[in-house]
Design a protein around this motif. Sequence first.
Motif, PDB file in Angstrom:
ATOM      1  N   GLU A  92       0.851  -1.179   0.000  1.00 46.50           N
ATOM      2  CA  GLU A  92       0.000   0.000   0.000  1.00 46.50           C
ATOM      3  C   GLU A  92       0.886   1.227   0.000  1.00 46.50           C
ATOM      4  OE1 GLU A  92      -2.950   0.861   3.326  1.00 46.50           O
ATOM      5  OE2 GLU A  92      -2.028   2.794   2.862  1.00 46.50           O
ATOM      6  N   SER A  95      -1.676   6.783  -0.894  1.00 45.59           N
ATOM      7  CA  SER A  95      -2.850   6.996  -0.028  1.00 45.59           C
ATOM      8  C   SER A  95      -3.085   8.426   0.468  1.00 45.59           C
ATOM      9  CB  SER A  95      -2.762   6.071   1.194  1.00 45.59           C
ATOM     10  OG  SER A  95      -2.623   4.737   0.785  1.00 45.59           O
ATOM     11  N   PRO A  96      -3.336   9.351  -0.440  1.00 50.83           N
ATOM     12  CA  PRO A  96      -3.606  10.737  -0.006  1.00 50.83           C
ATOM     13  C   PRO A  96      -5.043  10.906   0.483  1.00 50.83           C
ATOM     14  CG  PRO A  96      -3.647  10.585  -2.396  1.00 50.83           C
ATOM     15  CD  PRO A  96      -3.338   9.207  -1.885  1.00 50.83           C
ATOM     16  N   ASN A  97      -5.394  12.110   0.854  1.00 51.25           N
ATOM     17  CA  ASN A  97      -6.737  12.362   1.359  1.00 51.25           C
ATOM     18  C   ASN A  97      -7.579  13.158   0.376  1.00 51.25           C
ATOM     19  OD1 ASN A  97      -6.294  11.085   3.899  1.00 51.25           O
ATOM     20  ND2 ASN A  97      -5.053  12.862   4.466  1.00 51.25           N
ATOM     21  N   HIS A 106       3.495  13.082   0.561  1.00 54.85           N
ATOM     22  CA  HIS A 106       2.887  12.104  -0.351  1.00 54.85           C
ATOM     23  C   HIS A 106       3.771  11.877  -1.573  1.00 54.85           C
ATOM     24  CE1 HIS A 106      -1.037  13.435   1.618  1.00 54.85           C
ATOM     25  NE2 HIS A 106      -0.971  12.136   1.885  1.00 54.85           N
ATOM     26  N   TRP A 132      -5.025   3.455  -0.663  1.00 51.11           N
ATOM     27  CA  TRP A 132      -6.097   3.499   0.350  1.00 51.11           C
ATOM     28  C   TRP A 132      -6.342   4.966   0.688  1.00 51.11           C
ATOM     29  CZ3 TRP A 132      -6.717   3.706   6.018  1.00 51.11           C
ATOM     30  CH2 TRP A 132      -7.736   2.891   6.519  1.00 51.11           C
ATOM     31  N   GLY A 134      -7.969   8.529   1.839  1.00 51.04           N
ATOM     32  CA  GLY A 134      -8.783   8.950   2.981  1.00 51.04           C
ATOM     33  C   GLY A 134     -10.036   9.671   2.506  1.00 51.04           C
ATOM     34  N   TYR A 280     -10.247   5.406  12.768  1.00 51.42           N
ATOM     35  CA  TYR A 280      -9.184   5.104  11.806  1.00 51.42           C
ATOM     36  C   TYR A 280      -8.584   3.716  12.048  1.00 51.42           C
ATOM     37  CZ  TYR A 280      -4.774   6.119   9.278  1.00 51.42           C
ATOM     38  OH  TYR A 280      -3.691   6.098   8.442  1.00 51.42           O
ATOM     39  N   ASP A 284      -8.650   0.318   9.724  1.00 48.12           N
ATOM     40  CA  ASP A 284      -7.406  -0.292   9.265  1.00 48.12           C
ATOM     41  C   ASP A 284      -7.350  -1.789   9.608  1.00 48.12           C
ATOM     42  OD1 ASP A 284      -5.394   0.684   7.635  1.00 48.12           O
ATOM     43  OD2 ASP A 284      -4.635   2.087   9.127  1.00 48.12           O
ATOM     44  N   TYR A 302       3.087  -1.345   4.289  1.00 43.75           N
ATOM     45  CA  TYR A 302       2.444  -0.038   4.233  1.00 43.75           C
ATOM     46  C   TYR A 302       3.526   1.026   4.136  1.00 43.75           C
ATOM     47  CZ  TYR A 302      -1.611  -2.319   6.601  1.00 43.75           C
ATOM     48  OH  TYR A 302      -2.646  -3.129   6.956  1.00 43.75           O
ATOM     49  N   VAL A 304       3.864   4.626   4.736  1.00 46.39           N
ATOM     50  CA  VAL A 304       3.107   5.716   5.383  1.00 46.39           C
ATOM     51  C   VAL A 304       4.081   6.521   6.255  1.00 46.39           C
ATOM     52  CG1 VAL A 304       1.161   6.304   6.893  1.00 46.39           C
ATOM     53  CG2 VAL A 304       1.013   4.270   5.466  1.00 46.39           C
ATOM     54  N   GLN A 308       2.717   8.171  11.946  1.00 43.10           N
ATOM     55  CA  GLN A 308       1.803   7.060  12.218  1.00 43.10           C
ATOM     56  C   GLN A 308       2.498   5.815  12.750  1.00 43.10           C
ATOM     57  OE1 GLN A 308      -1.372   6.526   9.467  1.00 43.10           O
ATOM     58  NE2 GLN A 308      -1.309   8.643   8.748  1.00 43.10           N
ATOM     59  N   HIS A 311       0.418   4.335  15.444  1.00 40.39           N
ATOM     60  CA  HIS A 311      -0.799   3.763  14.849  1.00 40.39           C
ATOM     61  C   HIS A 311      -0.539   2.364  14.293  1.00 40.39           C
ATOM     62  CE1 HIS A 311      -4.404   3.339  12.366  1.00 40.39           C
ATOM     63  NE2 HIS A 311      -3.606   3.051  11.370  1.00 40.39           N
ATOM     64  N   PHE A 312       0.556   2.215  13.552  1.00 39.01           N
ATOM     65  CA  PHE A 312       0.804   0.905  12.953  1.00 39.01           C
ATOM     66  C   PHE A 312       1.233  -0.141  13.982  1.00 39.01           C
ATOM     67  CE2 PHE A 312       0.492   3.301   9.052  1.00 39.01           C
ATOM     68  CZ  PHE A 312      -0.271   2.419   8.292  1.00 39.01           C
TER      69      PHE A 312
HETATM   70  N1  ARG Z   1      -4.710   8.900   4.190  1.00 42.08           N
HETATM   71  C1  ARG Z   1      -3.723   8.879   5.221  1.00 42.08           C
HETATM   72  C2  ARG Z   1      -2.912  10.178   5.223  1.00 42.08           C
HETATM   73  O1  ARG Z   1      -2.711  10.800   4.197  1.00 42.08           O
HETATM   74  C3  ARG Z   1      -2.756   7.741   5.100  1.00 42.08           C
HETATM   75  C4  ARG Z   1      -3.336   6.371   5.091  1.00 42.08           C
HETATM   76  C5  ARG Z   1      -2.327   5.350   5.421  1.00 42.08           C
HETATM   77  N2  ARG Z   1      -2.763   3.989   5.275  1.00 42.08           N
HETATM   78  C6  ARG Z   1      -3.338   3.245   6.208  1.00 42.08           C
HETATM   79  N3  ARG Z   1      -3.652   2.004   5.901  1.00 42.08           N
HETATM   80  N4  ARG Z   1      -3.575   3.699   7.404  1.00 42.08           N
HETATM   81  O2  ARG Z   1      -2.432  10.561   6.275  1.00 42.08           O
END
Ligand code: ARG
Length: 525
Positions: A92, A95-97, A106, A132, A134, A280, A284, A302, A304, A308, A311-312
């Motif tokens: 993965e 993954s932008p928003n 990004h 993925w 957001g 979130y 995930d 991932y 990222v 995070q 988070h991971f």
């Molecule tokens: N959309 C999120 C961002 O830009 C990142 C997502 C990362 N991927 C995930 N599986 N949590 O901060």
Amino acid sequence: MYLWEKLRKDLEKVVGLEIKDSDFGDFTAKSFNKKPKTILKKVKLPVWVTSEIKGSYINFHINWSKMGQKIIDEVQKKDYGKQKQGKNILLEYSSPNIAKPMHVGHLRNTILGISFVKIFEFLGNKVRKVNWYGDTGTQFGKLILAYKLWGNEFELLKNPTKEMMRVYVKFHQESKKNESLEDNAREVYKGLEEGNKEFTKLWKKFTKLSLKEFKRIYKILNAEFDNYDGESKYSDMGKDIIEKLKKKKLAKKGEDGAWIVNFDNLSTTIIQKKDGTTLYLTRDVATAIDRKKEYGFDRMIYVVGPEQILHFKQLFKTLELLGLKWAKECYHVYYGYVSLPEGKMSTREGKVIFAEDVINESLERAKKINKKVAKEVGLSALNYSILKVEPKRDIIFNWDEMLRLKGNTGPYLQYSAVRAKHIFEKAKISDFKWPEIEEEEKKLLRKMAQFPQIVENAGDQFKPNLIANYAHELAEIFNSFYEKIPVLKEVHKDKRNFRLVLVKSVHNILEKAMFLLNIQVPEKM
Ligand code: ARG
């Protein structure tokens, strides 16, 4: 196993010490306990190698007349460096928003991701590439409301991200004056979650327009995905996960009604808000489980940012708590921050640097250097300046430096590859008998022989910078070889042919390395 590796392993077996690549010999070993002399007395070295003692080191020199032909045969092969690791990898990246511009983080992410895909595939793995994006969270309530109040359809279609940002920023200004706006936005978000038609329609429109903008950037960068999945897709599945966690008594109800998970050595986290909505992390978890079911990966990676990390850790820990053994095959690959030298490039809004501005700047500057191949050069400068740095380290862009034709740059690789091609292209190469060879030629052979191991390390350690720096060194050795030693002008036939094959092999490897770094080789430069 490739020849160079096999030679190293053989030596290790014979000598009983760890053997490394060396710039002084071909291989080297450090002896800690015994005197090198004592060690060498006891062993019978293979015929293709001689030894030399330097302090507590033993340097090994290849006997090139015995081994050279085999090495050059190997490095010339079309598929030199390729492997058959045979793993099924889910990667993965990017993954932008939705509704926001892609920023320079990004950009680094995407450029790293593209390179990972190429490296993993080169090593013989199957890679499923997933984006993925957001597309959920309370900010969408604000955005929808803001757009309904102040949005302009014409502007939205013309310049989607800009218009979405404009109304979003306005919302924050206005809500300082008018408190009820926040409450209204929450209502809108709730409505969206419950399927309100008007809100859903707007949200879908925003998503579609944003994705179109992302894809425009991906096309320039050469990024590809097998799947675009919105985070929102996993909201409902997230609810099932919460039930599982509750049933397994892994989640506890907190004082305010939210559900939380306790980890042994990580901070506690909420998995369900008091109003019943998912978070979130929950989404995930659901996504990971769904992916395993759908694609049955051996390994999931991932890419990222570093914000995070926790988070991971929590994500992987939750999977483990749920009894999923494959949790240990999940990796978070993060990367450092990217910044620009102060004042060199203004940013449009505050501190955020937009990905597209950086790409355009690089292309513009390349135009001033070489109009004909501006696109290839601008992109190679950009890709290389990101990939040459170990992912975890920060980067400060230096435009002048990264576009330099001579330096640790992408354009330097392009220049070297074009130069090599130019040399062997016009000559007719015929068979040769192994000639007496020069120091410069040994250096080239040795470097080329190391390529497969470099790519393998780059893949296993998630470090494209190993390939970038390798390619740079190879190019430097090649250029200094070419400045010192005649190739086309050499009159000794065996020497000439041997050198032409060397040059052709350098080109073969440079081209492969550049492919792995997403750098194109122009026809001319
Ligand atoms: N959309 C999120 C961002 O830009 C990142 C997502 C990362 N991927 C995930 N599986 N949590 O901060």
